[in-house]
Design an enzyme around this catalytic site. Structure first.
Site, PDB file in Angstrom:
ATOM      1  CB  THR A  38      30.466  71.771  96.723  1.00 42.06           C
ATOM      2  OG1 THR A  38      29.914  73.447  96.723  1.00 42.06           O
ATOM      3  CG2 THR A  38      29.182  71.490  95.650  1.00 42.06           C
ATOM      4  CG  ASN A  39      28.402  73.706 101.032  1.00 41.05           C
ATOM      5  OD1 ASN A  39      28.221  74.855 100.711  1.00 41.05           O
ATOM      6  ND2 ASN A  39      30.086  73.751 101.133  1.00 41.05           N
ATOM      7  NE  ARG A  40      20.734  70.391  99.233  1.00 38.73           N
ATOM      8  CZ  ARG A  40      20.251  70.229  97.921  1.00 38.73           C
ATOM      9  NH1 ARG A  40      20.168  70.794  96.945  1.00 38.73           N
ATOM     10  NH2 ARG A  40      20.220  68.473  97.742  1.00 38.73           N
ATOM     11  CB  ALA A 105      28.450  76.941 103.847  1.00 39.50           C
TER      12      ALA A 105
END
Lengths: 232, 232
Positions: A38-40, A105
């Site tokens: 995943t991402n932030r 995102a």
């Protein structure tokens, strides 16, 4: 909360009658039932855009990846996990939309295989094979049922403007909002952001502010683009 | 909140004078500044264990991976991201600890390389090389300054008991708590859990309950083990 409600009901409604779709948050690309890539992204900027669009009178659907945020009042929320789920949720609703704002995102890649049971450590010894996710924004921008206005977001940690401008051209979107996530206290996970808009008319620096203020400035820009003769 | 405070101050203090270290949450294994590998752990069970240990009078340090939770009252929190950071935070504090409860869902693997700038899509085309993270729990259990009581957690989506029992043996821990995350509404991200304890005395099913109730039952079990002659 009361101020938000008052604004939702009492603010001018230049987008009344418009349908807007907002994507927000990260996507979760499962490796197995427990692990994933995943991402932030916290989803805050996208939730703020959904709120600002609703304040301006649009009927807003928010397609959200996993976040811990409460949805804004008056916004329909569709929860998804992966890029593939987000793509399906967006394409399903495309025909009725006037505006798409893609703040999510979306993961560029996902594991080539998703295990249905939690993998033992030993099963994960090799490199992790990845495959490319669909580019939802580019697909929507080129779609036969493309909304009148397509807005993309770009989070860049370096060369933000150059990369953002290239992305604006490559993706065929009407407007791209660039946020530089390389500065402490800005972008991912924080309350503040710094947005620069790029469209056919040039570059518009919205400055540094909290994400809701920037969302409202973005929605003002969207409203003026929608009423400009080149787009209509 | 008031009930929690009253319980913190008025509950019996069988662990007064004991130092406890709790790990909680997922770890975040960065691919680049934006992307990473993580897991679905919310940290709730670990935060509940920290709270229950504090209620029982222990001096509690909570080493937490990224979560959106508020730390329990009276607990010292040390925030970390990666497994390597969690390991360092745990080993630093080991000499003074009587109890370690490792609830964190530490990533087994991390990307072999971490990019300092956000990677372009094209830089991510190949498979993602992974390397093995240290096994913090096994390392602590075998450590010269091992706390008197070492408790591990195991989240399993299948064959929970068999895998948990094998883990109990392999890791050299005093007690292992197994939660079956394969059932809807239990385990990862939810308020409830189902814990089964395995120790030298056998298997103890704590049943299904909310995570704080289970944490208090676990702490009762820890208290009785600490006062048993085999351990002292």
């Amino acid at each position: 909360e009361l101020v938000s409600l008052l604004r939702l009901h009492l603010a001018p409604k230049p987008l009344a009658g418009r349908h807007a779709l907002v994507t927000a948050g990260p996507t979760w690309e499962a490796i197995d039932p427990a692990r994933g890539i995943t991402n932030r992204s916290s989803g805050r900027q996208g939730y703020a855009v959904a709120q600002a669009l609703a304040e301006a009178g649009a009927a807003v659907t928010l397609v959200s990846g996993p976040t811990s945020l409460n949805p804004p009042t008056g916004v329909r929320v569709v929860r998804v996990e992966s890029a593939l789920e987000m793509r399906a949720a967006v394409l399903d609703r495309l025909p009725e939309m006037d505006i798409l704002v893609a703040t999510a995102a979306v993961a560029d890649f996902r594991p080539a295989q998703k295990a249905s049971r939690k993998l033992a450590k030993t099963a994960l010894q090799g490199p992790l094979e990845l495959c490319v996710n669909p580019d939802i924004l580019a697909e929507v921008a080129a779609h036969a049922q493309r909304p009148k206005l397509v807005v993309g977001f770009a989070a860049q940690t370096h060369d933000a403007l150059a990369l953002g401008a290239a992305k604006h051209q490559a993706k065929g979107v009407d407007l791209i909002a660039i946020n530089d996530v390389s500065q402490a206290g800005l972008g991912f996970g924080s309350e503040d952001n710094h947005l620069v808009l790029i469209d056919a008319g040039g570059t518009h620096d919205l400055g540094r502010a909290d994400k809701l203020m920037l969302a409202r400035a973005l929605v003002s820009h969207i409203t003026s683009l929608l009423s400009s003769p080149t787009l209509e």
